[in-house]
Scaffold this motif. Structure first.
Motif, PDB file in Angstrom:
ATOM      1  N   UNK A 164       0.825  -1.212   0.000  1.00 23.43           N
ATOM      2  CA  UNK A 164       0.000   0.000   0.000  1.00 23.43           C
ATOM      3  C   UNK A 164       0.859   1.261   0.000  1.00 23.43           C
ATOM      4  N   UNK A 165       1.954   1.237   0.756  1.00 20.68           N
ATOM      5  CA  UNK A 165       2.820   2.421   0.861  1.00 20.68           C
ATOM      6  C   UNK A 165       3.457   2.775  -0.480  1.00 20.68           C
ATOM      7  N   UNK A 166       3.973   1.761  -1.190  1.00 22.63           N
ATOM      8  CA  UNK A 166       4.704   2.017  -2.424  1.00 22.63           C
ATOM      9  C   UNK A 166       3.806   2.178  -3.655  1.00 22.63           C
ATOM     10  N   UNK A 167       2.531   1.818  -3.549  1.00 21.93           N
ATOM     11  CA  UNK A 167       1.660   1.747  -4.730  1.00 21.93           C
ATOM     12  C   UNK A 167       1.692   3.014  -5.572  1.00 21.93           C
ATOM     13  N   UNK A 168       1.627   4.168  -4.942  1.00 22.72           N
ATOM     14  CA  UNK A 168       1.590   5.432  -5.679  1.00 22.72           C
ATOM     15  C   UNK A 168       2.886   6.221  -5.559  1.00 22.72           C
ATOM     16  N   UNK A 169       3.907   5.599  -5.008  1.00 23.08           N
ATOM     17  CA  UNK A 169       5.178   6.285  -4.795  1.00 23.08           C
ATOM     18  C   UNK A 169       6.308   5.742  -5.656  1.00 23.08           C
ATOM     19  N   UNK A 170       6.201   4.495  -6.098  1.00 20.21           N
ATOM     20  CA  UNK A 170       7.325   3.865  -6.807  1.00 20.21           C
ATOM     21  C   UNK A 170       7.242   4.158  -8.309  1.00 20.21           C
ATOM     22  N   UNK A 171       8.023   5.106  -8.769  1.00 27.69           N
ATOM     23  CA  UNK A 171       8.201   5.426 -10.189  1.00 27.69           C
ATOM     24  C   UNK A 171       6.873   5.516 -10.948  1.00 27.69           C
ATOM     25  N   UNK A 172       5.957   6.382 -10.515  1.00 21.66           N
ATOM     26  CA  UNK A 172       4.626   6.433 -11.147  1.00 21.66           C
ATOM     27  C   UNK A 172       4.636   6.898 -12.601  1.00 21.66           C
ATOM     28  N   UNK A 173       5.691   7.622 -13.016  1.00 22.87           N
ATOM     29  CA  UNK A 173       5.739   8.146 -14.386  1.00 22.87           C
ATOM     30  C   UNK A 173       6.747   7.415 -15.268  1.00 22.87           C
ATOM     31  N   UNK A 174       7.383   6.397 -14.725  1.00 23.53           N
ATOM     32  CA  UNK A 174       8.422   5.675 -15.461  1.00 23.53           C
ATOM     33  C   UNK A 174       7.793   4.518 -16.236  1.00 23.53           C
ATOM     34  N   UNK A 175       7.720   4.651 -17.554  1.00 25.95           N
ATOM     35  CA  UNK A 175       7.091   3.610 -18.376  1.00 25.95           C
ATOM     36  C   UNK A 175       7.978   2.388 -18.529  1.00 25.95           C
ATOM     37  N   UNK A 176       9.227   2.474 -18.112  1.00 26.99           N
ATOM     38  CA  UNK A 176      10.120   1.322 -18.196  1.00 26.99           C
ATOM     39  C   UNK A 176      10.156   0.539 -16.883  1.00 26.99           C
ATOM     40  N   UNK A 177       9.537   1.081 -15.833  1.00 29.77           N
ATOM     41  CA  UNK A 177       9.456   0.376 -14.552  1.00 29.77           C
ATOM     42  C   UNK A 177       8.200  -0.485 -14.548  1.00 29.77           C
ATOM     43  N   UNK A 178       8.166  -1.432 -15.467  1.00 32.99           N
ATOM     44  CA  UNK A 178       7.034  -2.359 -15.561  1.00 32.99           C
ATOM     45  C   UNK A 178       7.446  -3.558 -16.387  1.00 32.99           C
ATOM     46  N   UNK A 179       6.677  -4.615 -16.258  1.00 29.53           N
ATOM     47  CA  UNK A 179       6.877  -5.822 -17.062  1.00 29.53           C
ATOM     48  C   UNK A 179       5.515  -6.346 -17.489  1.00 29.53           C
ATOM     49  N   UNK A 180       5.375  -6.594 -18.784  1.00 29.18           N
ATOM     50  CA  UNK A 180       4.104  -7.070 -19.309  1.00 29.18           C
ATOM     51  C   UNK A 180       3.682  -8.410 -18.747  1.00 29.18           C
ATOM     52  N   UNK A 181       4.615  -9.137 -18.127  1.00 26.86           N
ATOM     53  CA  UNK A 181       4.282 -10.436 -17.535  1.00 26.86           C
ATOM     54  C   UNK A 181       3.583 -10.301 -16.194  1.00 26.86           C
ATOM     55  N   UNK A 182       3.403  -9.071 -15.706  1.00 25.29           N
ATOM     56  CA  UNK A 182       2.759  -8.867 -14.411  1.00 25.29           C
ATOM     57  C   UNK A 182       2.118  -7.478 -14.408  1.00 25.29           C
ATOM     58  N   UNK A 183       0.939  -7.387 -15.016  1.00 23.97           N
ATOM     59  CA  UNK A 183       0.221  -6.116 -15.084  1.00 23.97           C
ATOM     60  C   UNK A 183      -1.271  -6.373 -14.878  1.00 23.97           C
ATOM     61  N   UNK A 184      -2.007  -5.309 -14.585  1.00 23.66           N
ATOM     62  CA  UNK A 184      -3.452  -5.435 -14.400  1.00 23.66           C
ATOM     63  C   UNK A 184      -4.142  -4.145 -14.829  1.00 23.66           C
ATOM     64  N   UNK A 185      -5.342  -4.290 -15.402  1.00 23.09           N
ATOM     65  CA  UNK A 185      -6.062  -3.162 -15.994  1.00 23.09           C
ATOM     66  C   UNK A 185      -7.568  -3.342 -15.785  1.00 23.09           C
ATOM     67  N   UNK A 186      -8.301  -2.239 -15.759  1.00 21.49           N
ATOM     68  CA  UNK A 186      -9.739  -2.290 -15.944  1.00 21.49           C
ATOM     69  C   UNK A 186     -10.006  -2.450 -17.437  1.00 21.49           C
ATOM     70  N   UNK A 187     -10.884  -3.369 -17.774  1.00 30.65           N
ATOM     71  CA  UNK A 187     -11.139  -3.646 -19.185  1.00 30.65           C
ATOM     72  C   UNK A 187     -11.613  -2.400 -19.931  1.00 30.65           C
ATOM     73  N   UNK A 188     -12.434  -1.588 -19.291  1.00 32.89           N
ATOM     74  CA  UNK A 188     -12.950  -0.384 -19.956  1.00 32.89           C
ATOM     75  C   UNK A 188     -11.820   0.568 -20.339  1.00 32.89           C
ATOM     76  N   UNK A 189     -10.730   0.587 -19.575  1.00 34.66           N
ATOM     77  CA  UNK A 189      -9.582   1.438 -19.909  1.00 34.66           C
ATOM     78  C   UNK A 189      -8.837   0.899 -21.121  1.00 34.66           C
ATOM     79  N   UNK A 190      -8.732  -0.427 -21.220  1.00 39.01           N
ATOM     80  CA  UNK A 190      -8.105  -1.031 -22.398  1.00 39.01           C
ATOM     81  C   UNK A 190      -8.934  -0.761 -23.651  1.00 39.01           C
TER      82      UNK A 190
END
Length: 288
Positions: A164-190
């Motif tokens: 909970x602490x890091x959710x909105x603090x860890x590199x929120x604008x860094x598009x390279x701080x992610x991996x497609x093998x572990x992501x989640x979305x609301x379908x309506x946003x996709x």
């Protein structure tokens, strides 16, 4: 039950011709403390061996498994993910690859972090070749915290208050701080950004590019740290020959502040209702 854990979720698992790893992945899904409402296998052209694994797992699986397959015409991950997303009957989509073993609270962690107006990006724990071979051989889904052969020490810990602490603090604008093998979305946003851009062929950058468009659409990126843990089964690296073109597509989306891609998700809607697709598959299995 908490409102977030009652959210209807689809788990999309991308795979290509590694049935042993997919079986281990599905076993780890089966052992989740909170199950997804459906599992969708996004299959980029695997052979009959993968079909056999899925059919066998279906017999005792606690939720329905939908197998979405396309002809093997090279690495087309964006395309098969779009087809899987279009087939989802749920509001929330959690996305992984079929070469992962999930921590028992993986789905629970993702659902607890879900929040309207955001998408979620996670990380992974690497397993070395020896540990991976042992787990595949034993079909073992539990991993000890300090087991030999694990990397990425900080990614192994499941600590909900730190999540909970890091959710909105860890590199929120860094598009390279992610991996497609572990992501989640609301379908309506996709749907709003038209899913993955199918201009991408070969390995790489399709996950970064969709993150750019989601951010440009007004969403925020949340990180799932100290939760949503996945263990990555060792394998040789994919061919990265198409990466230069994919880098250009990503650069274009960043420069043009793109939101919508023309060659994407919308082409698969209304082709076949998800429930009907599932029923058709069961009929095919029953009839041989």
């Amino acid at each position: 039950m908490d409102m977030k854990t009652s959210t209807k979720s689809s788990l999309i698992i991308s795979t290509y011709n590694w049935p042993e790893a997919l079986r281990l992945c599905l076993l780890s899904v089966k052992g989740q403390s909170v199950l997804p409402d459906e599992v969708i296998i996004a299959d980029d052209g695997s052979t009959e061996q993968t079909v056999q694994v899925i059919d066998t797992m279906r017999e005792t699986f606690p939720v329905r498994i939908i197998h979405i397959w396309q002809k093997d015409e090279g690495f087309q991950l964006s395309k098969i993910r779009n087809k899987a997303i279009a087939s989802s009957s749920c509001d929330y989509i959690i996305q992984i690859d079929g070469d992962l073993v999930l921590h028992k609270h993986f789905i629970k962690d993702h659902l607890e972090l879900s929040k309207r107006g955001t998408f979620v990006a996670g990380s992974r724990v690497l397993m070395d070749q020896h540990l991976s071979a042992k787990m595949l051989r034993q079909q073992k889904t539990s991993v000890q915290l300090f087991e030999p052969g694990l990397g990425n020490l900080c990614n192994r810990f499941n600590i909900s208050w730190l999540t909970r602490y890091f959710a909105d603090r860890y590199k929120p604008d860094d598009i390279f701080a992610l991996r497609g093998c572990n992501m989640a979305f609301w379908k309506e946003d996709l749907v709003r950004v038209n899913g993955y851009n199918e201009c991408f062929h070969g390995w790489g950058r399709e996950d970064n590019e969709i993150a750019v468009r989601l951010l440009n659409s007004g969403l925020r990126k949340r990180a799932i740290k100290f939760g949503g843990i996945v263990f990555h089964i060792h394998h040789s690296e994919a061919d990265r020959g198409g990466c230069r073109d994919n880098d250009e597509y990503l650069r274009y989306a960043m420069q043009e502040k793109s939101v919508y891609c023309s060659q994407g998700l919308s082409q698969y809607f209304n082709v076949l209702d998800p429930v009907q697709r599932y029923e058709n598959e069961l009929s095919l299995v029953a009839n041989g």
